[in-house]
Design an enzyme around this catalytic site. Structure first.
Site, PDB file in Angstrom:
ATOM      1  N   CYS A 201       6.025 -12.962   0.090  1.00 12.09           N
ATOM      2  CA  CYS A 201       6.837 -11.820  -0.459  1.00 12.09           C
ATOM      3  C   CYS A 201       8.137 -12.217  -1.014  1.00 12.09           C
ATOM      4  CB  CYS A 201       7.000 -10.712   0.474  1.00 12.09           C
ATOM      5  SG  CYS A 201       7.956 -11.300   2.103  1.00 12.09           S
TER       6      CYS A 201
ATOM      7  N   THR B 207       0.835   0.734  -0.225  1.00 11.65           N
ATOM      8  CA  THR B 207       0.726   1.253   1.102  1.00 11.65           C
ATOM      9  C   THR B 207       2.053   1.662   1.581  1.00 11.65           C
ATOM     10  OG1 THR B 207      -0.815  -0.759   1.467  1.00 11.65           O
ATOM     11  CG2 THR B 207      -0.101   0.146   3.424  1.00 11.65           C
TER      12      THR B 207
ATOM     13  N   PRO C   6       0.711  -7.477   8.024  1.00  9.98           N
ATOM     14  CA  PRO C   6      -0.042  -8.067   6.542  1.00  9.98           C
ATOM     15  C   PRO C   6      -0.672  -9.092   7.299  1.00  9.98           C
ATOM     16  CG  PRO C   6       2.129  -8.539   6.464  1.00  9.98           C
ATOM     17  CD  PRO C   6       2.381  -7.932   7.753  1.00  9.98           C
ATOM     18  N   TRP C   7      -1.532  -9.634   6.325  1.00 11.79           N
ATOM     19  CA  TRP C   7      -2.284 -10.735   6.707  1.00 11.79           C
ATOM     20  C   TRP C   7      -1.638 -12.320   6.193  1.00 11.79           C
ATOM     21  CZ3 TRP C   7      -2.731 -13.089   2.078  1.00 11.79           C
ATOM     22  CH2 TRP C   7      -2.856 -12.189   0.837  1.00 11.79           C
TER      23      TRP C   7
ATOM     24  N   LYS D 235      -0.687  -2.858  15.004  1.00 12.62           N
ATOM     25  CA  LYS D 235      -2.124  -3.086  14.409  1.00 12.62           C
ATOM     26  C   LYS D 235      -2.060  -4.238  13.344  1.00 12.62           C
ATOM     27  CE  LYS D 235      -3.975  -1.675  10.503  1.00 12.62           C
ATOM     28  NZ  LYS D 235      -4.769  -3.066  10.296  1.00 12.62           N
ATOM     29  N   PRO D 236      -2.581  -5.244  13.743  1.00 12.49           N
ATOM     30  CA  PRO D 236      -2.621  -6.564  12.717  1.00 12.49           C
ATOM     31  C   PRO D 236      -3.361  -6.139  11.557  1.00 12.49           C
ATOM     32  CG  PRO D 236      -4.057  -7.075  14.548  1.00 12.49           C
ATOM     33  CD  PRO D 236      -3.545  -5.667  14.864  1.00 12.49           C
ATOM     34  N   SER D 237      -3.384  -6.874  10.515  1.00  9.79           N
ATOM     35  CA  SER D 237      -4.328  -6.680   9.541  1.00  9.79           C
ATOM     36  C   SER D 237      -5.672  -6.995   9.844  1.00  9.79           C
ATOM     37  CB  SER D 237      -3.846  -7.631   8.374  1.00  9.79           C
ATOM     38  OG  SER D 237      -4.843  -7.447   7.289  1.00  9.79           O
ATOM     39  N   GLU D 238      -6.596  -6.268   9.431  1.00 17.22           N
ATOM     40  CA  GLU D 238      -8.178  -6.687   9.721  1.00 17.22           C
ATOM     41  C   GLU D 238      -8.567  -7.864   9.257  1.00 17.22           C
ATOM     42  OE1 GLU D 238      -8.928  -3.496   6.889  1.00 17.22           O
ATOM     43  OE2 GLU D 238     -10.727  -4.421   6.439  1.00 17.22           O
TER      44      GLU D 238
ATOM     45  N   GLU E 190       3.176  -7.878  -8.351  1.00 19.17           N
ATOM     46  CA  GLU E 190       3.249  -8.894  -7.468  1.00 19.17           C
ATOM     47  C   GLU E 190       1.824  -9.667  -7.319  1.00 19.17           C
ATOM     48  OE1 GLU E 190       3.265  -7.603  -3.319  1.00 19.17           O
ATOM     49  OE2 GLU E 190       4.772  -9.465  -2.803  1.00 19.17           O
TER      50      GLU E 190
ATOM     51  N   GLU F 260       8.908  -2.578   4.958  1.00 17.42           N
ATOM     52  CA  GLU F 260       9.165  -4.376   4.308  1.00 17.42           C
ATOM     53  C   GLU F 260       8.017  -4.282   3.311  1.00 17.42           C
ATOM     54  OE1 GLU F 260      11.429  -6.447   4.275  1.00 17.42           O
ATOM     55  OE2 GLU F 260      12.655  -5.307   6.125  1.00 17.42           O
TER      56      GLU F 260
HETATM   57  P1  NDP Z   1      -1.408  -4.097   2.643  1.00 19.17           P
HETATM   58  O1  NDP Z   1      -0.325  -3.004   2.130  1.00 19.17           O
HETATM   59  O2  NDP Z   1      -2.588  -4.020   2.236  1.00 19.17           O
HETATM   60  O3  NDP Z   1      -1.381  -3.867   4.399  1.00 19.17           O
HETATM   61  C1  NDP Z   1      -0.585  -4.119   5.263  1.00 19.17           C
HETATM   62  C2  NDP Z   1      -0.776  -3.497   6.492  1.00 19.17           C
HETATM   63  O4  NDP Z   1      -0.931  -1.931   6.200  1.00 19.17           O
HETATM   64  C3  NDP Z   1      -2.302  -3.833   6.975  1.00 19.17           C
HETATM   65  O5  NDP Z   1      -2.200  -3.962   8.473  1.00 19.17           O
HETATM   66  C4  NDP Z   1      -3.125  -2.878   6.616  1.00 19.17           C
HETATM   67  O6  NDP Z   1      -4.321  -2.747   7.266  1.00 19.17           O
HETATM   68  C5  NDP Z   1      -2.311  -1.689   6.666  1.00 19.17           C
HETATM   69  N1  NDP Z   1      -2.559  -0.446   6.010  1.00 19.17           N
HETATM   70  C6  NDP Z   1      -3.423  -0.162   4.733  1.00 19.17           C
HETATM   71  N2  NDP Z   1      -3.383   0.950   4.228  1.00 19.17           N
HETATM   72  C7  NDP Z   1      -2.744   1.523   5.204  1.00 19.17           C
HETATM   73  C8  NDP Z   1      -2.492   3.158   5.584  1.00 19.17           C
HETATM   74  N3  NDP Z   1      -3.033   4.133   4.646  1.00 19.17           N
HETATM   75  N4  NDP Z   1      -1.827   3.454   6.679  1.00 19.17           N
HETATM   76  C9  NDP Z   1      -1.470   2.388   7.605  1.00 19.17           C
HETATM   77  N5  NDP Z   1      -1.668   1.304   7.619  1.00 19.17           N
HETATM   78  C10 NDP Z   1      -2.182   0.877   6.523  1.00 19.17           C
HETATM   79  O7  NDP Z   1      -0.606  -5.583   2.544  1.00 19.17           O
HETATM   80  P2  NDP Z   1      -1.409  -6.936   2.791  1.00 19.17           P
HETATM   81  O8  NDP Z   1      -1.881  -6.965   4.175  1.00 19.17           O
HETATM   82  O9  NDP Z   1      -2.068  -7.065   1.463  1.00 19.17           O
HETATM   83  O10 NDP Z   1      -0.029  -7.887   2.837  1.00 19.17           O
HETATM   84  C11 NDP Z   1       0.576  -8.318   1.609  1.00 19.17           C
HETATM   85  C12 NDP Z   1       1.603  -7.528   1.210  1.00 19.17           C
HETATM   86  O11 NDP Z   1       2.723  -7.637   2.323  1.00 19.17           O
HETATM   87  C13 NDP Z   1       2.365  -8.158   0.001  1.00 19.17           C
HETATM   88  O12 NDP Z   1       2.708  -6.897  -0.958  1.00 19.17           O
HETATM   89  C14 NDP Z   1       3.678  -8.462   0.412  1.00 19.17           C
HETATM   90  O13 NDP Z   1       4.681  -8.815  -0.406  1.00 19.17           O
HETATM   91  C15 NDP Z   1       4.032  -8.046   1.453  1.00 19.17           C
HETATM   92  N6  NDP Z   1       4.867  -8.595   2.507  1.00 19.17           N
HETATM   93  C16 NDP Z   1       6.149  -8.173   2.669  1.00 19.17           C
HETATM   94  C17 NDP Z   1       7.048  -8.797   3.511  1.00 19.17           C
HETATM   95  C18 NDP Z   1       8.397  -8.489   3.395  1.00 19.17           C
HETATM   96  O14 NDP Z   1       9.170  -8.869   4.370  1.00 19.17           O
HETATM   97  N7  NDP Z   1       9.034  -7.524   2.695  1.00 19.17           N
HETATM   98  C19 NDP Z   1       6.704  -9.999   4.198  1.00 19.17           C
HETATM   99  C20 NDP Z   1       5.043 -10.289   4.099  1.00 19.17           C
HETATM  100  C21 NDP Z   1       4.163  -9.520   3.220  1.00 19.17           C
HETATM  101  P3  NDP Z   1      -5.683  -3.860   6.692  1.00 19.17           P
HETATM  102  O15 NDP Z   1      -5.200  -4.952   6.164  1.00 19.17           O
HETATM  103  O16 NDP Z   1      -6.229  -3.735   8.110  1.00 19.17           O
HETATM  104  O17 NDP Z   1      -6.359  -2.779   5.783  1.00 19.17           O
END
Ligand code: NDP
Length: 486
Positions: free
Chosen positions: A292, A240, A159-160, A184-187, A389, A258
């Protein structure tokens, strides 16, 4: 020494995909912008990779697997140690990149990089301890043993919110256990993962770590569905997580999730109000609440409620919000525009539903995705700001009669990642820690972590463990070898 300009920093990052032994452009010319959240200016472009790019990266990882998996743990450990050293040597650049990409304040961001180096070193050592648990004669005339093996090619999706730290948290155990990786890092925040790949390119054999940029719905989904990816690990939102589980089902690969959190902090009458408010200031507003485990719901018994609110308001008012490049800044912008708007929407709905904004509540004028640190009181347990959240610099305060009601309110959300209880009564603290339905429970603090201890949620927060030896085991498979004795 003057700070490097944004152009100088961007020149240190190849905005392409690392596949096998070289940086490669994506098959199509489509690109995604990288935005500095403090200025809203586009500072770079990354490839919007397709299935074909992901496929090339998976092939490279597969080709590198046999030789990486058969290195001794010590040989892999030496590479990971070298990578940790390289990361620390690159501390300044890495920190600056995270600041311009994710908006993390320059005064604190280096801790994320050094934690990453620590996790690499932890797994460099832990990988050498892996062993099968049993060896012996369990059936007459046979001897048995257990082998722990790497699973194969790992697709890691991050995620980002803590871009480089979440990436390393997955890469380190996956590689230490002998897997090869496609990351694959977040875009939204690709720059530090790309810089990390520059360092890894010098140290790891070709194809052991590949990085593919792109959107989740395309590049991410291609990785999850790829038949030659053996395990997927996602850190991301719960929605996701469900989608990734669905996408992975056809190929029956292992999926580590996670996901989101909605952490409660229970504060009992006998707690130290000043110390608790100070702990909550950090745990709720660190990284602008984009965490998170952020303490978002403060659940308080009546005898300390007013005193705590007073201390908390003072603490929150002292948070310096501003340019993340300024070393005196405590809290930078939110990481992207749509997310800032989503957090504002939660605040507005809470007010519409009768909540009171005690402090903050608005955006900062001018450029950048800045929001004021916010305390809201008087919202119902059922309201969206309590149940969902929010992932922003917002806490809600709730008055409850006693510990029983506090635990009930704390557990009454779909998430189960982290929780805390503040009290000097060890009996109550232990009772609460037993009844709280969360993967981590802190007592008299909230948010402290270490590489050695596990992290992972219950319920809709996912079902994997990261950090610690448990995460290393997640990236291995168990084989039983049974020998018929002569
Ligand atoms: P997202 O769920 O939007 O995205 C996470 C990653 O998954 C990104 O790289 C995203 O790509 C990718 N992704 C999105 N859709 C798909 C798909 N259909 N198939 C495969 N990959 C996909 O989360 P955020 O980036 O918004 O991050 C925030 C979230 O992460 C919060 O809910 C937070 O709680 C959670 N988090 C949990 C942690 C834990 O330890 N439990 C720690 C840190 C964060 P792209 O962004 O490029 O679209």
């Amino acid at each position: 020494m003057s700070s490097p300009s944004i152009d100088e920093l961007i020149s240190l990052v190849p905005t392409a995909n690392l596949i096998g032994d070289r940086w490669q452009e994506a098959e199509t010319s489509a690109e995604l912008p990288v935005i500095d959240p403090a200025t809203e200016v586009a500072i770079a472009k990354i490839p919007d990779s397709s299935d074909a790019d992901v496929d090339r990266a998976v092939r490279a990882a597969r080709a590198a697997l046999p030789s990486w998996a058969t290195l001794t743990p010590r040989q892999r450990s030496e590479r990971l140690m070298a990578l940790a050293d390289a990361l620390e040597s690159d501390l300044r650049t890495m920190s600056d990149l995270e600041t311009i990409d994710a908006g993390h304040p320059t005064g604190v961001v280096s801790g994320e990089i050094t934690s990453g180096a620590d996790r690499l070193r932890f797994y460099a050592g832990a990988g050498r301890t892996l062993e099968g648990r049993a060896a012996g004669e369990y059936a007459p005339g046979y001897t048995s043993m257990i082998r722990r093996e790497p699973i194969g090619v790992a697709g890691l999706i991050t995620p980002w919110n803590y871009p480089i730290l979440t990436a390393i948290t997955k890469v380190a155990p996956a590689l230490a256990a002998g897997n090869t990786v496609v990351l694959k890092p977040s875009e939204q925040t690709p720059l530090t993962a790309l810089r990390f790949a520059v360092l890894a390119h010098e140290i790891l054999p070709a194809g052991v770590l590949n990085v593919v940029n792109g959107r989740g719905s395309t590049a991410g989904a291609a990785l999850v569905t790829h038949p030659d990816v053996d395990i997927v690990s996602l850190t991301g939102g719960t929605v996701t997580g469900r989608e990734v589980s669905r996408l992975a089902a056809n190929s029956l690969k292992r999926v580590l999730l996670e996901l989101g959190g909605k952490a409660p902090a229970i504060v009992l009458d006998d707690a130290d109000a000043a110390a608790t408010a100070s702990a909550l200031r950090y745990s709720a507003f660190w990284n602008a609440g984009q965490d998170c485990s952020a303490a978002t719901r403060v659940i308080v018994t009546p005898g300390i409620y007013d005193e705590l609110l007073e201390h908390l308001a003072r603490q929150v008012a002292s948070i310096a919000v501003g340019d993340p490049r300024d070393p005196t800044t405590d809290m930078g912008p939110l990481t992207y525009d749509a997310h800032r708007d989503r957090v504002l929407g939660f605040i507005e709905r809470a007010v519409d539903e009768g909540g009171t904004v005690h402090i903050g509540g608005g955006r900062r004028s001018g450029a950048g995705y800045f929001l004021e640190p916010t305390i809201i009181t008087g919202v119902a347990q059922s309201s969206a700001i309590v149940q969902s959240e929010v992932f922003g610099p917002v806490i809600t305060l709730h008055r409850v009669p006693d510990l029983d009601e506090a635990v009930a309110a704390a557990n009454d959300v779909e998430y189960g990642l982290g929780a805390s209880v503040f009290t000097h009564d060890i009996g109550k603290a232990m009772e609460a820690s037993r009844r709280l339905d969360f993967g981590t429970v802190w007592i008299n603090d909230h948010g402290a972590v270490s590489a050695e201890m596990p992290w992972g949620g219950f319920k809709q927060s996912g079902h994997a463990k990261e950090r610690s030896i448990y995460a290393l085991e997640e990236y291995t498979r168990i084989k039983h070898v049974m020998v018929k004795l002569p």
